[in-house]
Design a protein around this motif. Sequence first.
Motif, PDB file in Angstrom:
ATOM      1  N   ARG A  12       0.836  -1.209   0.000  1.00 49.42           N
ATOM      2  CA  ARG A  12       0.000   0.000   0.000  1.00 49.42           C
ATOM      3  C   ARG A  12       0.869   1.257   0.000  1.00 49.42           C
ATOM      4  O   ARG A  12       0.614   2.202  -0.743  1.00 49.42           O
ATOM      5  N   GLN A  13       1.918   1.221   0.815  1.00 52.14           N
ATOM      6  CA  GLN A  13       2.824   2.381   0.884  1.00 52.14           C
ATOM      7  C   GLN A  13       3.498   2.623  -0.469  1.00 52.14           C
ATOM      8  O   GLN A  13       3.615   3.752  -0.929  1.00 52.14           O
ATOM      9  N   LEU A  14       3.941   1.513  -1.109  1.00 49.86           N
ATOM     10  CA  LEU A  14       4.627   1.626  -2.400  1.00 49.86           C
ATOM     11  C   LEU A  14       3.718   2.240  -3.457  1.00 49.86           C
ATOM     12  O   LEU A  14       4.126   3.131  -4.200  1.00 49.86           O
ATOM     13  N   ARG A  15       2.478   1.755  -3.526  1.00 46.93           N
ATOM     14  CA  ARG A  15       1.560   2.268  -4.551  1.00 46.93           C
ATOM     15  C   ARG A  15       1.248   3.742  -4.325  1.00 46.93           C
ATOM     16  O   ARG A  15       1.143   4.525  -5.266  1.00 46.93           O
ATOM     17  N   GLN A  16       1.127   4.112  -3.060  1.00 49.95           N
ATOM     18  CA  GLN A  16       0.864   5.522  -2.737  1.00 49.95           C
ATOM     19  C   GLN A  16       2.070   6.397  -3.147  1.00 49.95           C
ATOM     20  O   GLN A  16       1.915   7.447  -3.761  1.00 49.95           O
ATOM     21  N   MET A  17       3.278   5.892  -2.857  1.00 45.73           N
ATOM     22  CA  MET A  17       4.489   6.656  -3.196  1.00 45.73           C
ATOM     23  C   MET A  17       4.639   6.815  -4.706  1.00 45.73           C
ATOM     24  O   MET A  17       5.047   7.867  -5.194  1.00 45.73           O
ATOM     25  N   MET A  18       4.288   5.749  -5.461  1.00 46.10           N
ATOM     26  CA  MET A  18       4.431   5.830  -6.912  1.00 46.10           C
ATOM     27  C   MET A  18       3.403   6.779  -7.526  1.00 46.10           C
ATOM     28  O   MET A  18       3.695   7.465  -8.488  1.00 46.10           O
ATOM     29  N   ARG A  19       2.212   6.782  -6.943  1.00 48.34           N
ATOM     30  CA  ARG A  19       1.167   7.689  -7.447  1.00 48.34           C
ATOM     31  C   ARG A  19       1.570   9.148  -7.238  1.00 48.34           C
ATOM     32  O   ARG A  19       1.437   9.965  -8.128  1.00 48.34           O
ATOM     33  N   SER A  20       2.097   9.418  -6.053  1.00 50.83           N
ATOM     34  CA  SER A  20       2.401  10.811  -5.715  1.00 50.83           C
ATOM     35  C   SER A  20       3.781  11.240  -6.224  1.00 50.83           C
ATOM     36  O   SER A  20       4.061  12.425  -6.348  1.00 50.83           O
ATOM     37  N   GLY A  21       4.641  10.263  -6.504  1.00 54.25           N
ATOM     38  CA  GLY A  21       6.002  10.589  -6.944  1.00 54.25           C
ATOM     39  C   GLY A  21       6.896  11.016  -5.784  1.00 54.25           C
ATOM     40  O   GLY A  21       8.008  11.476  -5.985  1.00 54.25           O
ATOM     41  N   GLU A  22       6.391  10.876  -4.557  1.00 55.61           N
ATOM     42  CA  GLU A  22       7.179  11.282  -3.384  1.00 55.61           C
ATOM     43  C   GLU A  22       8.100  10.152  -2.931  1.00 55.61           C
ATOM     44  O   GLU A  22       7.773   9.375  -2.036  1.00 55.61           O
ATOM     45  N   ILE A  23       9.234  10.050  -3.613  1.00 50.23           N
ATOM     46  CA  ILE A  23      10.208   9.016  -3.283  1.00 50.23           C
ATOM     47  C   ILE A  23      11.483   9.734  -2.850  1.00 50.23           C
ATOM     48  O   ILE A  23      12.254  10.208  -3.673  1.00 50.23           O
ATOM     49  N   LEU A  24      11.660   9.865  -1.547  1.00 48.91           N
ATOM     50  CA  LEU A  24      12.758  10.695  -1.045  1.00 48.91           C
ATOM     51  C   LEU A  24      14.061   9.915  -0.977  1.00 48.91           C
ATOM     52  O   LEU A  24      15.105  10.386  -1.383  1.00 48.91           O
ATOM     53  N   ASP A  25      13.989   8.682  -0.495  1.00 45.50           N
ATOM     54  CA  ASP A  25      15.191   7.877  -0.331  1.00 45.50           C
ATOM     55  C   ASP A  25      15.064   6.635  -1.211  1.00 45.50           C
ATOM     56  O   ASP A  25      14.260   5.746  -0.923  1.00 45.50           O
ATOM     57  N   ILE A  26      15.859   6.584  -2.287  1.00 43.74           N
ATOM     58  CA  ILE A  26      15.712   5.495  -3.250  1.00 43.74           C
ATOM     59  C   ILE A  26      16.088   4.130  -2.651  1.00 43.74           C
ATOM     60  O   ILE A  26      15.556   3.108  -3.056  1.00 43.74           O
ATOM     61  N   TYR A  27      17.006   4.140  -1.676  1.00 40.08           N
ATOM     62  CA  TYR A  27      17.393   2.860  -1.057  1.00 40.08           C
ATOM     63  C   TYR A  27      16.281   2.349  -0.138  1.00 40.08           C
ATOM     64  O   TYR A  27      15.966   1.157  -0.127  1.00 40.08           O
ATOM     65  N   ALA A  28      15.642   3.262   0.592  1.00 40.78           N
ATOM     66  CA  ALA A  28      14.522   2.872   1.458  1.00 40.78           C
ATOM     67  C   ALA A  28      13.362   2.376   0.592  1.00 40.78           C
ATOM     68  O   ALA A  28      12.655   1.415   0.941  1.00 40.78           O
ATOM     69  N   PHE A  29      13.171   3.000  -0.558  1.00 42.63           N
ATOM     70  CA  PHE A  29      12.119   2.615  -1.511  1.00 42.63           C
ATOM     71  C   PHE A  29      12.396   1.192  -2.026  1.00 42.63           C
ATOM     72  O   PHE A  29      11.503   0.344  -2.042  1.00 42.63           O
ATOM     73  N   ALA A  30      13.663   0.940  -2.399  1.00 42.86           N
ATOM     74  CA  ALA A  30      14.057  -0.397  -2.870  1.00 42.86           C
ATOM     75  C   ALA A  30      13.846  -1.443  -1.772  1.00 42.86           C
ATOM     76  O   ALA A  30      13.365  -2.554  -2.037  1.00 42.86           O
ATOM     77  N   ASP A  31      14.169  -1.065  -0.535  1.00 42.86           N
ATOM     78  CA  ASP A  31      14.001  -1.998   0.592  1.00 42.86           C
ATOM     79  C   ASP A  31      12.529  -2.332   0.823  1.00 42.86           C
ATOM     80  O   ASP A  31      12.193  -3.454   1.198  1.00 42.86           O
ATOM     81  N   LEU A  32      11.675  -1.354   0.605  1.00 43.18           N
ATOM     82  CA  LEU A  32      10.232  -1.558   0.809  1.00 43.18           C
ATOM     83  C   LEU A  32       9.673  -2.586  -0.188  1.00 43.18           C
ATOM     84  O   LEU A  32       8.815  -3.398   0.152  1.00 43.18           O
ATOM     85  N   PHE A  33      10.192  -2.584  -1.423  1.00 44.29           N
ATOM     86  CA  PHE A  33       9.787  -3.605  -2.407  1.00 44.29           C
ATOM     87  C   PHE A  33      10.194  -4.998  -1.929  1.00 44.29           C
ATOM     88  O   PHE A  33       9.453  -5.956  -2.104  1.00 44.29           O
ATOM     89  N   VAL A  34      11.396  -5.077  -1.329  1.00 43.74           N
ATOM     90  CA  VAL A  34      11.881  -6.383  -0.848  1.00 43.74           C
ATOM     91  C   VAL A  34      11.021  -6.849   0.331  1.00 43.74           C
ATOM     92  O   VAL A  34      10.650  -8.024   0.410  1.00 43.74           O
ATOM     93  N   GLU A  35      10.669  -5.911   1.190  1.00 42.00           N
ATOM     94  CA  GLU A  35       9.807  -6.227   2.342  1.00 42.00           C
ATOM     95  C   GLU A  35       8.451  -6.752   1.862  1.00 42.00           C
ATOM     96  O   GLU A  35       7.936  -7.750   2.360  1.00 42.00           O
TER      97      GLU A  35
END
Length: 196
Positions: free
Chosen positions: A45-68
Amino acid sequence: MFIAIDGPDGSGKTTLAKSLVDQWNSEGTAAIYTCEPTYDSEPGRQLRQMMRSGEILDIYAFADLFVEDRKEHIRTLIMPAITQGEVVVCDRYKYSALAYQQLQGVDADYLIEKNRTCLIPDFIFILMPQDPEVLCQRIARRGQARDVFEERDFLQRTLSCYEKLPEYFPKEKIFFLNAEDTTEENIQRIKKIIAG
Ligand SMILES: Nc1ncnc2c1ncn2[C@@H]1O[C@H](COP(=O)(O)OP(=O)(O)O)[C@@H](O)[C@H]1O
Ligand SMILES: Cc1cn([C@H]2C[C@H](O)[C@@H](COP(=O)(O)OP(=O)(O)O)O2)c(=O)[nH]c1=O
């Protein structure tokens, strides 16, 4: 059996994965369709919200969230279904990370290492177009809101990442399919490859 279908936006992953599952079920082979990022987990849910809004501040944290999200997906859905003897067809998997997160600036080795403990599919099918313009037309026709990864030049760069997948995962059974062939042709090709 665990099958991943991946490739750039508009390449026909969802159409192919769902048709394959429908065909197997109608033939008496129990199969389920699933996708990543997931819809019903907190990371998904967090990932889809971030992609919709484009608010991706930390690319490594974003990558980690996909793995989670992926690990939760494996634990709660993929493994239980495989254990019950079902075929799981997953629309996007870690291969998307090597395209999209790498293009965002995350190191390929980091992505490979982070995904190392994720279940390896028995077969991986990557849909690739001969002419990238075909994908742009399909996305435009779909007419939905675009996310941050659906711009034209970005699409072209994802293709070169997908081409390198056999180098990133040399031990995995990765097969390229032509995204411009019909869904039925690709289903037959997949069945033939699986049958050996
Ligand atoms: N093999 C194909 N040939 C022509 N059009 C296709 C094919 N597969 C899918 N499409 C169309 O292309 C668009 C994108 O397909 P979709 O399955 O949503 O792609 P993806 O999941 O890869 O983004 C849809 O309008 C779909 O009907
Ligand atoms: C699984 C995965 C997806 N993604 C992105 C790629 C897509 O832009 C988005 C999924 O969008 P979605 O609209 O669900 O699927 P699609 O574009 O295949 O129709 O998630 C990553 O960036 N990394 C990943 O590891």
